[in-house]
Design a protein around this motif. Sequence first.
Motif, short mmCIF file in Angstrom:
data_model
loop_
_atom_site.label_atom_id
_atom_site.label_comp_id
_atom_site.label_asym_id
_atom_site.label_seq_id
_atom_site.Cartn_x
_atom_site.Cartn_y
_atom_site.Cartn_z
N VAL A 14 50.93 29.62 33.69
CA VAL A 14 50.88 31.05 33.35
C VAL A 14 50.19 31.81 34.49
O VAL A 14 50.66 32.86 34.92
N SER A 15 49.10 31.23 34.99
CA SER A 15 48.36 31.89 36.08
C SER A 15 49.22 32.00 37.34
O SER A 15 49.20 33.02 38.03
N ILE A 16 49.97 30.95 37.63
CA ILE A 16 50.84 30.97 38.82
C ILE A 16 51.91 32.04 38.66
O ILE A 16 52.17 32.84 39.58
N LEU A 17 52.54 32.06 37.50
CA LEU A 17 53.60 33.05 37.27
C LEU A 17 53.03 34.47 37.37
O LEU A 17 53.67 35.36 37.93
N ALA A 18 51.81 34.65 36.83
CA ALA A 18 51.19 35.98 36.90
C ALA A 18 50.93 36.38 38.35
O ALA A 18 51.17 37.52 38.74
N ALA A 19 50.48 35.40 39.15
CA ALA A 19 50.23 35.69 40.57
C ALA A 19 51.53 36.05 41.28
O ALA A 19 51.56 36.96 42.11
N CYS A 20 52.60 35.33 40.94
CA CYS A 20 53.91 35.62 41.56
C CYS A 20 54.42 36.99 41.11
O CYS A 20 54.99 37.73 41.91
N ARG A 21 54.22 37.29 39.85
CA ARG A 21 54.70 38.58 39.34
C ARG A 21 53.95 39.73 40.02
O ARG A 21 54.57 40.74 40.39
N ASP A 22 52.66 39.54 40.24
CA ASP A 22 51.85 40.63 40.79
C ASP A 22 52.28 41.03 42.20
O ASP A 22 52.05 42.17 42.59
N ILE A 37 44.44 33.05 41.68
CA ILE A 37 44.00 32.44 40.41
C ILE A 37 42.48 32.41 40.34
O ILE A 37 41.87 32.73 39.31
N ALA A 38 41.84 32.05 41.46
CA ALA A 38 40.38 32.00 41.49
C ALA A 38 39.79 33.39 41.27
O ALA A 38 38.81 33.55 40.53
N ASP A 39 40.40 34.39 41.90
CA ASP A 39 39.92 35.77 41.74
C ASP A 39 40.02 36.21 40.29
O ASP A 39 39.10 36.82 39.74
N ALA A 40 41.19 35.90 39.68
CA ALA A 40 41.40 36.32 38.29
C ALA A 40 40.39 35.66 37.35
O ALA A 40 39.98 36.26 36.36
N ALA A 41 40.03 34.43 37.69
CA ALA A 41 39.09 33.69 36.83
C ALA A 41 37.64 33.94 37.25
O ALA A 41 36.71 33.35 36.68
N GLU A 42 37.47 34.80 38.27
CA GLU A 42 36.15 35.08 38.84
C GLU A 42 35.44 33.78 39.21
O GLU A 42 34.25 33.58 38.93
N SER A 43 36.22 32.89 39.79
CA SER A 43 35.68 31.60 40.22
C SER A 43 35.71 31.54 41.74
O SER A 43 36.51 32.21 42.39
N ARG A 44 34.83 30.75 42.31
CA ARG A 44 34.84 30.59 43.77
C ARG A 44 35.57 29.31 44.15
O ARG A 44 35.67 28.99 45.32
N ARG A 45 36.03 28.59 43.14
CA ARG A 45 36.73 27.33 43.41
C ARG A 45 38.23 27.55 43.37
O ARG A 45 38.75 28.16 42.42
N LEU A 46 38.89 27.03 44.37
CA LEU A 46 40.35 27.16 44.43
C LEU A 46 41.00 26.00 43.69
O LEU A 46 40.44 24.91 43.63
N THR A 47 42.19 26.25 43.16
CA THR A 47 42.92 25.19 42.46
C THR A 47 43.15 24.03 43.40
O THR A 47 43.48 24.23 44.57
#
Lengths: 117, 215
Positions: A14-22, A37-47
């Motif tokens: 879902v996160s990937i699709l949202a990033a692609c849609r944006d 995805i990291a930005d959306a989750a307010e995380s500093r860790r990348l997938t």
Amino acid sequence: MPRRRPGSLLPLEVSILAACRDVGSTGIHGFAIAHSIADAAESRRLTATGTLYRALHRLDEGGLIENWWEDPNDAAAAGRPLRRLYRITGAGATALASAESAASTPALRQANPGFAS
Amino acid sequence: MSDTPGDRSTRLARWWVRRYTAGLDEPAATFRRAEIDSDLAEHDLYRNVSGWPPARIRRERLRRLAAGAPSDIGWRHDRLRGRAPRGVGIVVVPLTSIASLMLAAYYGAFAAYNLGNSALADQQIFGRSPLQGFEAYADETGASTAALIIAGLGLMLAVAAIARPIAPVVANAVTLPIAAVAVMFFWLGVWPFGLAVFAGAATDLALRAPRVTVP
């Protein structure tokens, strides 16, 4: 990794699709998706690399995203390897909307206990 | 990219992608390597945007690599599934892995039991500590050498079973002689099990052999 119910999307997908849609039709490369995805989750860790690209391949094989290599001239001008770009398809947008709708329904029920689907 | 902060981690990431794409169809392997190469380059470029120190970029890259390794193996499985040995191979391949692991566990338990038993018996008879008892027993019987061989074989077998998704042919090459040892020495009733592993690994190897088409 959570078990997938048939026809459903994993949270990462879902996160990937949202990033692609944006980003729309211009496409987005893998590292930028991880960053988004990291930005959306307010995380500093990348997938994790393997997790991300395996999910991208699954979505691609499912027809939810499409991909292409960028123009080699662009990569040469920037002095970096070619980027593989991804964008959401019509089927992907439908699946994403459906997943987002399903995700928002419990919240709606919680906010309004009288809500019935 | 030799001057990048993640130089060593970049090499490790490239080594790993070469490993898990080895033996796959060339287009799929090339695609994956190029994709990861691009990701590594973007990660380096991100240093300029984020202002992260090189050590942090390196750590983050290693973390992404390690956390994603199971998915990389899964992805390889996905790619191999279409060309996995059909028919009996679908049963033989996973069964051989499981049987190899069980045989390895048996070797390990057998070695541990023998060592512990001999040391404890010596302690009861001679009043020595378990360690002294084992040392005395090993001096007299060569048990330590035997235990090391058995434990070593078990470890190799376990590694072979775990490595099967990455390098099935190498895993079979390790499994076959170890299973043969179990059969040849008729160890404590384990030989039928060893024979089954041997047969499974041999079948798996035969199914993976390149097919020669006669015109």
